[in-house]
Design a protein around this motif. Structure first.
Motif, PDB file in Angstrom:
ATOM      1  N   ARG A 174       1.917   9.684  -7.370  1.00  0.00           N
ATOM      2  CA  ARG A 174       2.323   8.982  -6.147  1.00  0.00           C
ATOM      3  C   ARG A 174       3.249   7.827  -6.522  1.00  0.00           C
ATOM      4  N   ARG A 175       4.309   7.670  -5.754  1.00  0.00           N
ATOM      5  CA  ARG A 175       5.286   6.621  -6.043  1.00  0.00           C
ATOM      6  C   ARG A 175       5.398   5.573  -4.947  1.00  0.00           C
ATOM      7  N   ALA A 176       4.900   5.891  -3.755  1.00  0.00           N
ATOM      8  CA  ALA A 176       5.120   5.001  -2.616  1.00  0.00           C
ATOM      9  C   ALA A 176       4.529   3.611  -2.835  1.00  0.00           C
ATOM     10  N   LYS A 177       3.324   3.541  -3.395  1.00  0.00           N
ATOM     11  CA  LYS A 177       2.685   2.229  -3.585  1.00  0.00           C
ATOM     12  C   LYS A 177       3.522   1.344  -4.504  1.00  0.00           C
ATOM     13  N   LYS A 178       3.960   1.908  -5.616  1.00  0.00           N
ATOM     14  CA  LYS A 178       4.752   1.113  -6.565  1.00  0.00           C
ATOM     15  C   LYS A 178       6.084   0.696  -5.958  1.00  0.00           C
ATOM     16  N   LEU A 179       6.713   1.613  -5.229  1.00  0.00           N
ATOM     17  CA  LEU A 179       7.978   1.281  -4.577  1.00  0.00           C
ATOM     18  C   LEU A 179       7.777   0.175  -3.553  1.00  0.00           C
ATOM     19  N   HIS A 180       6.675   0.239  -2.820  1.00  0.00           N
ATOM     20  CA  HIS A 180       6.377  -0.797  -1.840  1.00  0.00           C
ATOM     21  C   HIS A 180       6.205  -2.155  -2.514  1.00  0.00           C
ATOM     22  N   GLU A 181       5.482  -2.182  -3.614  1.00  0.00           N
ATOM     23  CA  GLU A 181       5.272  -3.434  -4.343  1.00  0.00           C
ATOM     24  C   GLU A 181       6.590  -3.996  -4.866  1.00  0.00           C
TER      25      GLU A 181
ATOM     26  N   ARG B 237      -1.327   4.058   4.957  1.00  0.00           N
ATOM     27  CA  ARG B 237      -2.234   4.615   3.947  1.00  0.00           C
ATOM     28  C   ARG B 237      -1.458   5.084   2.725  1.00  0.00           C
ATOM     29  N   GLY B 238      -0.327   5.720   2.973  1.00  0.00           N
ATOM     30  CA  GLY B 238       0.474   6.229   1.868  1.00  0.00           C
ATOM     31  C   GLY B 238       0.990   5.137   0.959  1.00  0.00           C
ATOM     32  N   MET B 239       1.228   3.956   1.520  1.00  0.00           N
ATOM     33  CA  MET B 239       1.730   2.844   0.711  1.00  0.00           C
ATOM     34  C   MET B 239       0.618   2.136  -0.069  1.00  0.00           C
ATOM     35  N   GLU B 240      -0.627   2.493   0.212  1.00  0.00           N
ATOM     36  CA  GLU B 240      -1.749   1.829  -0.451  1.00  0.00           C
ATOM     37  C   GLU B 240      -2.369   2.673  -1.553  1.00  0.00           C
ATOM     38  N   GLN B 241      -2.027   3.973  -1.587  1.00  0.00           N
ATOM     39  CA  GLN B 241      -2.683   4.888  -2.525  1.00  0.00           C
ATOM     40  C   GLN B 241      -1.848   5.066  -3.792  1.00  0.00           C
TER      41      GLN B 241
END
Length: 464
Positions: A247-254, A231-235
């Motif tokens: 939030r930075r996790a989504k951008k880092l994941h991409e 969920r954290g990687m999608e928000q």
């Protein structure tokens, strides 16, 4: 000494185990005690209203940690493990509009949050920094029932009497095959039995439940941890609270996925994935989402990040190894809680992220084939290099420095495990000595640096 893996890892909601989950549980416990109480029937008085007062650290940082919201939800009959995060705002709005809480199985109680929820910054309660008091009164204003509770870290709640009685009052301290109370005893029992730390922990747990129940429970913990990462990687967007933290996790994941697709390996790729997982969890925690205490919410990202990292990069990592990982981590977390503290309000962040890093280091060392002495060494290395770490959340929010600090705690865990695995288990500083040092350091640490937001970054970062 026995502290269950399901006590160390609790499924709940953010942003804080001690300031959110603890008060919510305390409110629920007060309702349960109120319902069982015989005195109101004996004297003809019925509870009609409730007042809740937060003291110490709960008062100083309660607004930023969502303590008031948690108390309202708890008095509505909600519990951390089952409350629906998507319905919390609506439930709180109803209480604010009506001035009443209506928990199932109870009459309606008058509870006006603006009046009956008090943050007392002047009067700490003796015994622990996270104190709170609930008072029920009858229609005439006479006290029907009064109880004090203390949120002692990791979602654990004790009454004033239980806190005064100490750990000896806990019936779970007996009747297990491996009742290790410190790391030295744990190592001695491992040597005598020939079992790993995870195997001993499993034997203790299976004295309380069946193997099937234990394995299903461990599956549920990992499912909740992994779900929080996903969920954290999608928000995206901005976290609540006014700091305007993006939030930075989504951008880092991409970015990491793009690098994989383009076959552009980076020397920091493994480290980047590790940090991604930790930050994803703690961004979810900061947003009030579903998380698992590990051993607290403020440190909830370290253990899941290292476990997810291990699953991704360690060949042969399956269900059994995941269970061993969690059992080993819980054994170390239990020792730290028993002999020192996991509460930021009591010992600073060394007790939160420091403990989480030690737990994760021990766990990955174990599933990579480490001996019990190497596992103990890994935990000690990780904890040692968090000693003295303060808890100084800016604006009382579990965002700065907490989110990045979890990423660094995960990195330290991997480094500690690697160093321990390269050694033979012999080392100068024992885990027991390190835990005792953390306890003493916490006693010496100024209250200003223990989750009060009165010093450190909290005092020097200007919030517009």
């Amino acid at each position: 000494m026995f502290l269950s893996v399901f006590d160390v890892f609790k499924i709940g909601v953010g942003p804080s185990s001690s300031h959110t989950m603890g008060p919510m549980s305390a409110a629920g416990r007060f309702l349960a005690e109120l319902k069982r109480l015989d005195r109101p029937r004996a004297v003809g008085a019925r509870p009609a209203s409730i007042v809740a007062t937060m003291h110490g650290s709960l008062a100083f940082t309660g607004v930023g940690h969502g303590t008031g919201r948690a108390v309202i939800l708890g008095l509505c009959g909600q519990l951390p493990a089952s409350v629906d995060p998507d319905q919390m705002d609506a439930m709180i709005a109803e209480v604010e509009a009506t001035g009443e809480v209506r928990p199932e199985g109870h009459p309606a109680y008058r509870f006006r949050p603006a009046v009956d929820l008090i943050f007392d910054m002047k009067t700490p309660l003796p015994g622990h920094p996270n104190g709170m008091e609930f008072v029920a009164r009858d229609q005439g204003g006479q006290v029907v029932y009064r109880q004090r509770y203390f949120s002692v870290g990791g979602g654990f709640v004790l009454s004033a009497d239980e806190l005064a009685a100490g750990p000896s009052a806990d019936p779970r301290l007996v009747d297990v095959p491996f009742p290790f109370e410190n790391a030295q005893t744990m190592l001695s029992m491992a040597e005598q039995s020939g079992l790993s730390i995870a195997q001993m922990k499993r034997a203790n747990e299976e004295r309380q439940m069946s193997r099937l129940e234990l394995d299903r429970g461990l599956d549920a913990i990992w499912a909740a941890m992994n779900g929080c990462i996903l969920r954290g990687m999608e928000q995206d967007g901005t976290l609540p609270g006014g700091l305007k933290v993006h939030r930075r996790a989504k951008k880092l994941h991409e970015q990491l996925q793009a690098s994989q697709r383009q076959n552009m390996p980076s020397p920091t790729a493994a480290n980047d994935w590790l940090c991604l997982y930790a930050m994803a969890v703690n961004e979810e925690n900061a947003a009030g989402g579903r998380v698992v205490t590990a051993p607290t919410n403020g440190a909830a990202g370290v253990v899941p990040a290292v476990l997810k990292y291990t699953e991704q990069f360690l060949p042969g990592m399956g269900r059994s190894q995941i269970h061993d990982f969690l059992l080993t981590a819980a054994a170390v977390g239990g020792l730290i809680k028993h002999n020192a503290s996991i509460s930021g309000a009591e010992v600073g962040c060394q007790g939160e992220v420091g403990s989480a890093s030690a737990m994760a280091a021990a766990a990955i060392c174990a599933v990579m084939g480490g001996t019990p002495r190497q596992v103990e060494n890994a935990a000690e290395i990780a904890l040692e290099h968090h000693l003295g770490m303060t808890c100084d959340p800016v604006k009382g929010l579990v965002q700065i420095p907490c989110i990045e600090r979890n990423a660094f705690g995960a990195v330290k865990a991997i480094t500690a495990a690697s160093l321990a695995l390269r050694g033979d288990g012999e080392h100068v500083v024992s885990l027991d000595a390190c835990v005792e040092t953390m306890r003493q350091t916490g006693l010496d640490m100024s209250e200003r640096y223990k989750e009060t937001s009165l010093a450190g970054l909290a005092a020097n970062v200007t919030v517009c």
